[in-house]
Write a protein that holds these residues in place. Structure first.
Motif, short mmCIF file in Angstrom:
data_model
loop_
_atom_site.label_atom_id
_atom_site.label_comp_id
_atom_site.label_asym_id
_atom_site.label_seq_id
_atom_site.Cartn_x
_atom_site.Cartn_y
_atom_site.Cartn_z
N ASP A 43 27.34 43.86 53.51
CA ASP A 43 26.10 44.23 52.82
C ASP A 43 25.91 43.38 51.56
O ASP A 43 24.86 43.43 50.95
CB ASP A 43 26.15 45.72 52.44
CG ASP A 43 27.35 46.04 51.55
OD1 ASP A 43 28.42 45.45 51.77
OD2 ASP A 43 27.21 46.88 50.63
N PHE A 44 26.92 42.60 51.17
CA PHE A 44 26.81 41.78 49.95
C PHE A 44 25.76 40.69 50.13
O PHE A 44 25.51 40.24 51.25
CB PHE A 44 28.15 41.11 49.63
CG PHE A 44 29.24 42.10 49.41
CD1 PHE A 44 29.25 42.91 48.29
CD2 PHE A 44 30.26 42.25 50.34
CE1 PHE A 44 30.25 43.84 48.09
CE2 PHE A 44 31.26 43.18 50.15
CZ PHE A 44 31.26 43.98 49.03
N GLU A 45 25.20 40.27 48.99
CA GLU A 45 24.29 39.13 49.07
C GLU A 45 25.11 37.84 49.18
O GLU A 45 26.23 37.78 48.65
CB GLU A 45 23.40 39.09 47.83
CG GLU A 45 22.27 40.09 47.99
CD GLU A 45 21.50 40.35 46.74
OE1 GLU A 45 21.70 39.64 45.73
OE2 GLU A 45 20.68 41.28 46.78
N ALA A 241 29.53 36.41 53.48
CA ALA A 241 28.30 37.22 53.61
C ALA A 241 27.13 36.33 54.01
O ALA A 241 26.09 36.28 53.35
CB ALA A 241 28.01 37.97 52.31
N CYS A 289 34.54 34.63 45.38
CA CYS A 289 33.73 35.65 46.05
C CYS A 289 34.45 36.23 47.26
O CYS A 289 34.32 37.41 47.58
CB CYS A 289 32.38 35.06 46.46
SG CYS A 289 32.52 33.67 47.62
N MET A 293 35.11 40.20 47.66
CA MET A 293 34.58 41.00 48.77
C MET A 293 35.72 41.66 49.54
O MET A 293 35.62 42.81 49.96
CB MET A 293 33.70 40.14 49.68
CG MET A 293 32.38 39.77 49.02
SD MET A 293 31.19 39.00 50.12
CE MET A 293 31.45 37.29 49.83
N SER A 379 27.98 50.34 51.04
CA SER A 379 28.44 50.79 49.72
C SER A 379 29.27 52.08 49.81
O SER A 379 29.15 52.86 50.75
CB SER A 379 27.23 51.04 48.82
OG SER A 379 26.52 52.17 49.30
#
Ligand code: PMP
Ligand code: GLU
Length: 398
Positions: A43-45, A241, A289, A293, A379
């Motif tokens: 769901d992360f950008e 992502a 990142c 994540m 989330s």
């Protein structure tokens, strides 16, 4: 008119992961608040440095066809990644970049499998593997695994399943849907069996490499003798992502890479030029990142394991990798609520969607009819809400 369709297409089933995601979106379009634990995508950008590289690619007119197998600069970045992270040294002619790891796997299956060839697949399996084998008119042969063996195949089971028709084994570590992670010594014992058989190949799907909670990832290609027998599959969808950018790749012996290149040249051409530039930045830029994540997924895993374990009748095993919980739910088969009678995991997934507004994927689609797959790539707040709804809806079943 559907009678006119080819035998190959008639033999296939739709992707259950995307079918559930689609049904969930339809309910959302009707104004219903659905917690979507169906499709597996972070769901992360996408990290901003990667997005910026894509903007720069447009500005700098990277907008024409690339070579069919991808830009040399991205291949160089992949070679660096394979060397740095996997201890694997490849040549640029052994890399083919495709429209997602899904196409990479399909290219490899279509390049290797003749009609009637047997392809060994660990079960539970990712929905698309058997379908790709069917596209090639091959025969999927499953090795069943259970919670008791941590959903991993053993060298004994592998040996017993290989016949003179076996052409290929599809391995997936970390695994979708079970989260199983093969350790180096387990891969070594599988490799011993594989190397005894000439002309037996492995597709090693390592797309969840970085979503691993138990230690260092091991690629079977790094085991002595296995590089010539393995097609390593990886990509940027999960670790960075980047599911929508559609970049996956293989590293394989040159004759295999050339075959995949040829196939791709006839039916898709090279992957999106802008996405390739974004993927290059993903592999060459800061890797912070990826770890951030991974830590977030680990926290969510712990959360969902704790919450779902509290639901009566559900058996949960804590997954070692990927971002799926794969609980056993057959306790609820035969139970009813209103007009619902739950006969299978498909019924249960539909009940949970329509009654509880939680989208999951039935284990049926993964060859595991007693299970449900819950993607926790969402989330913590939504995971807590999903667990509450699951508990309430399951509690209504008598
Ligand atoms: N392999 C596995 C096990 C997967 O779950 C997926 C789904 N993303 C893929 C391959 C394909 O990934 P993509 O095509 O997005 O690179
Ligand atoms: N691999 C993801 C999943 O299993 C995305 C959907 C797909 O590629 O089938 O949900």
């Amino acid at each position: 008119m559907t009678d006119c369709l080819s035998i190959t297409v008639k033999r296939l089933s739709p992707s259950a992961t995307f079918a559930m995601a689609q049904r969930s979106s339809e309910l959302v379009a009707q104004g219903i608040d659905v917690v979507n634990l169906s499709v597996g995508e972070p769901d992360f950008e996408t990290p901003s440095n990667i997005n910026e590289a894509a903007h720069a690619a447009i500005t700098n007119n990277f907008t024409k066809y690339s070579a069919v197998s991808g830009y040399a600069s991205l291949k160089e970045a992949i070679l660096g990644k394979l060397s740095r992270e996997n201890g694997l040294e490849y040549n640029i002619s052994e890399i083919v970049i495709s429209n997602g790891a899904k196409q990479s796997i399909c290219n490899a299956v279509l390049s290797l499998v003749n009609p009637g060839d047997e392809v060994i697949i660990q079960s539970p399996y990712w929905v698309s593997y058997p379908q790709m084998v069917l596209m090639a008119n091959g025969k999927p042969v499953f090795i069943e695994t259970t919670q008791e063996d941590n959903f991993k195949i053993t060298s004994e089971k592998l040996e017993a399943t290989i016949t003179e028709k076996t052409k290929l084994i599809i391995l997936n570590t970390p695994s979708n849907p079970t989260g199983a992670v093969y350790l180096a010594n387990e891969l070594e014992s599988l490799a011993k069996v594989i190397l005894k058989h000439e002309n037996l190949f492995v597709i090693s799907d390592e797309i969840y490499e970085h979503i691993n909670y138990v230690g260092k990832h091991c690629s079977i290609a790094s085991i002595s003798g296995m590089k010539d027998r393995t097609v390593v599959v990886n990509g940027v969808s999960k670790a960075y992502a980047m599911t929508g950018w559609r970049i996956g790749y293989i590293a394989a012996p040159k004759w295999m890479a050339s075959a995949c290149n040829m196939l791709q040249g006839q039916y898709t051409s090279g992957p999106c030029s802008i996405s390739q530039k974004a993927a290059e930045e993903a592999l060459l830029g800061s890797q912070d990142c990826v770890e951030q994540m991974r830590l977030a997924f680990q926290k969510r895993r712990n959360l969902i394991v704790g919450l779902v374990s509290e639901i009566p009748g559900i058996e949960v095993m804590s997954p070692d990798g990927a971002f799926y919980l794969f609980p056993k739910c057959s306790f609820y088969f035969g139970k009813r609520y209103g007009s619902w009678t739950i006969k299978s995991s498909t019924d249960l997934a539909m009940y949970l969607l329509e009654e509880g507004h939680v989208a999951t994927v039935a284990g049926d689609a993964f060859g595991a009819p007693d299970y449900l797959r819950l993607s926790y790539a969402t989330s913590e707040e939504r995971i807590i809400e999903a667990a509450k709804r699951l508990k309430e809806s399951l509690n209504k079943l008598r």
